[in-house]
Design an enzyme around this catalytic site. Structure first.
Site, short mmCIF file in Angstrom:
data_model
loop_
_atom_site.label_atom_id
_atom_site.label_comp_id
_atom_site.label_asym_id
_atom_site.label_seq_id
_atom_site.Cartn_x
_atom_site.Cartn_y
_atom_site.Cartn_z
CB THR A 155 22.21 6.08 -9.06
OG1 THR A 155 23.15 5.59 -8.08
CG2 THR A 155 22.67 5.67 -10.44
CD GLU B 105 20.95 4.00 -13.50
OE1 GLU B 105 21.32 3.46 -12.44
OE2 GLU B 105 19.87 4.63 -13.62
CE LYS C 251 7.78 -15.54 -4.90
NZ LYS C 251 9.01 -16.08 -5.54
CD1 TRP D 264 5.81 -12.62 -8.72
CD2 TRP D 264 6.69 -11.44 -7.04
NE1 TRP D 264 7.11 -13.05 -8.55
CE2 TRP D 264 7.68 -12.33 -7.52
CE3 TRP D 264 7.02 -10.59 -5.97
CZ2 TRP D 264 8.95 -12.40 -6.99
CZ3 TRP D 264 8.30 -10.66 -5.45
CH2 TRP D 264 9.24 -11.55 -5.95
#
Length: 537
Positions: free
Chosen positions: A184, A330, A439, A444
């Protein structure tokens, strides 16, 4: 009477990559592989030649002591030798572990130690990168792809190994044996290794090639601009080999003019890469629309970050179709593809762009769901928001060495970290990465939505939005903007541009202008660097 008595059971045929290699040798030996070298020269070979050389390479590596399940690192560009290793290492039962040369020496040293790589294959143009982390590693063998220089002392010559290697017969493998490995990007802590099985990569190749997915056929000429060291080049080398498509490998030259030259010269029908590549390519096309003959180019597959509407519209002007896809290391990596559903061709342009701008519907055999902050599964009403979770035959069940266990649920789903809405058709729309949401005052704000709309402004080349601390509201959005050459735009004009789509409280408090926005080694905006600069802890 049992199923066996009736003849109802099926052959337990193993899903291994050796079946793809053997298919290439039997059916597509003459299909071309074009490979551009770092010097700019394009060399030509065939899938059959690559497969034959892979057998001799496997024999030579076995003589060096590379055995079943041994990881072998590659430090290579998109080039024919890399394709040979994509075939040779899994075919012999070893594991190909692709390294990203754009990572720091510290990260590369950590990755090869963590993986336990037994050997490494390095292109001569990357020896400088290799030397920066070589002393921190312990390879049994260092193999160099050399074309213009002598191989340094203590290293082996790739071509000499193949010339002296004895072609092997592929061993019988279990479809769940490891075949490939990729790490990753390590944006939150150290990179984590993902190990792909033969079964996962074969199924991924089959599904990716389907018509409503990437639609790979023997009539295609495919240019993976996405690197072969990044999530298996989105599975395109294996999908192309499976279908018998012509592969065009671009080497390290990924500037827009070089990519466009290759598309025109090789009559490319499909190209795939991250948005930053295509944004630059669109600017070149707009500046010189008659320079390149792209009449063969059917589709541009774009992934790695959300595609702004302005990119869809821009390429549409040139008669080129952008198809957005989503995936992760993944997920091997394809998870969803955004195409107009059947029966919606008569939608208005606005409705079609809104549909194409989503990350799309999950591939067959790939399942999606999302959970809200309370851990409840969200409704597929395109209103509820939650973290995307996925599972399927090419989704990781865990990371190498057992790290990152908290990314997997108790019932076997992978938690992606992407915050999404899902509509009634199952089409995903990514609102943000969970760590990139702003936030503000308990509400949000999507950095992705702000970025996409900023990049629809005719003066804006790139835009990235980050959260900065605020005494009253907790966080507020800050926009970092790169302006197109020869263009000018003020913060007030950008705020006015956004005001038509966003509420006043969602608009960025600040706009910072930069020559270019830093990108990660995989071409995504490097928001960690922006946060460190503009919002230090």
């Amino acid at each position: 009477m049992t199923a066996n008595d009736t003849g109802g059971s099926m052959d337990d045929y193993p899903l291994t990559l050796t079946s793809i290699i053997e298919r290439v040798e039997r059916l597509f030996p003459d299909r071309e592989v074009s490979s551009r070298r770092p010097c700019g020269t394009v060399t030509r070979t065939t899938l059959g030649s690559c497969a034959g050389r892979a057998r001799r390479l496997a024999g030579a590596l076995a003589e060096l002591g590379v055995g079943a399940r041994d990881p072998v690192a590659t430090l290579l560009w998109n080039q024919s030798e890399h394709l040979e290793l994509y075939l040779a290492l899994p075919g012999m039962g070893a594991v190909i572990h692709t390294l990203n040369p754009r990572l720091s020496p510290d990260e590369l040293a950590f990755i090869v130690r963590d993986a336990g790589d037994k050997a490494i294959v390095v292109d001569e143009s990357l020896l400088g990168v290799f030397e920066k982390f070589r002393t921190a590693t312990d390879f049994a063998h260092i193999i160099v792809v050399a074309r213009s220089a002598e191989v340094p002392p203590g290293m082996l010559d790739y071509e000499s190994l193949i010339a002296g290697g004895t072609a092997v017969e592929w061993p019988a493998l279990d479809e769940r044996d490891p075949a490939a490995m990729c790490y990753t990007s390590g944006t939150t802590g150290r990179p984590k290794g993902v190990v792909y099985s033969h079964r996962a990569l074969v199924l991924h190749s089959l599904v990716a090639a389907m018509p409503d997915q990437l639609s790979v056929s023997a009539r295609d000429t495919i240019l993976p601009v996405v690197p072969m060291f990044h999530a298996n080049a989105w599975g395109l080398p294996y999908a192309a080999a499976l279908a018998g498509a012509h592969l065009v490998l671009p080497g390290p030259q990924l500037d827009p003019e070089s990519v466009l030259d290759l598309c025109a010269q090789e009559r490319v029908t499909m190209a795939a890469g991250v948005p930053t590549v295509w944004i630059a390519m669109l600017a070149s096309l707009d500046a010189e629309p008659e320079r390149w003959d792209l009449s063969a180019l059917d589709r541009l597959v774009v992934g790695g970050a959300a595609v702004p509407r302005s990119m869809f519209e821009g390429f549409d002007r040139h008669g080129l179709t952008v198809i957005q896809a989503w995936g992760m290391t993944e997920t091997a990596p394809l998870g969803s593809v955004s195409r107009l559903p059947a029966g919606l061709d008569d939608w208005s342009a606005d409705e079609q762009y809104r549909c194409r701008g989503r990350q799309g519907v999950a591939l067959p055999l790939f399942e999606t769901r999302a959970r809200d902050d309370q851990g409840q599964l969200i409704a597929w009403d395109d209103t509820a928001v939650g973290e995307l979770e996925v599972r399927g035959p090419w989704v990781a069940a865990g990371y190498h060495a057992g790290r990152g266990a908290d990314s997997f649920t108790a019932d076997g789903w992978f938690r992606t970290g992407d915050v999404v809405r899902i509509d009634a058709r199952g089409s995903i729309r990514i609102c943000d990465r969970s760590k990139d949401l702003v936030k503000s005052g308990g509400e949000w704000i999507s950095s992705v939505d702000l970025e996409n709309h900023l990049m629809s402004h005719p003066a804006v080349a790139q835009a990235a939005v980050i959260a900065i601390p605020h005494d009253r509201w907790g966080e507020r959005p800050l926009a970092v903007v790169s302006v197109l050459p020869g263009s000018e735009v003020s913060p007030g004009e950008l705020r006015e541009h956004l005001a038509g789509e966003f509420a006043a409280w969602q608009l960025p408090d600040r706009f910072e202008f930069v020559a270019t926005i830093p990108c990660t080694a995989t071409g995504k905006f490097k928001k960690t660097a922006l946060r460190e600069h503009y919002a230090p802890a």
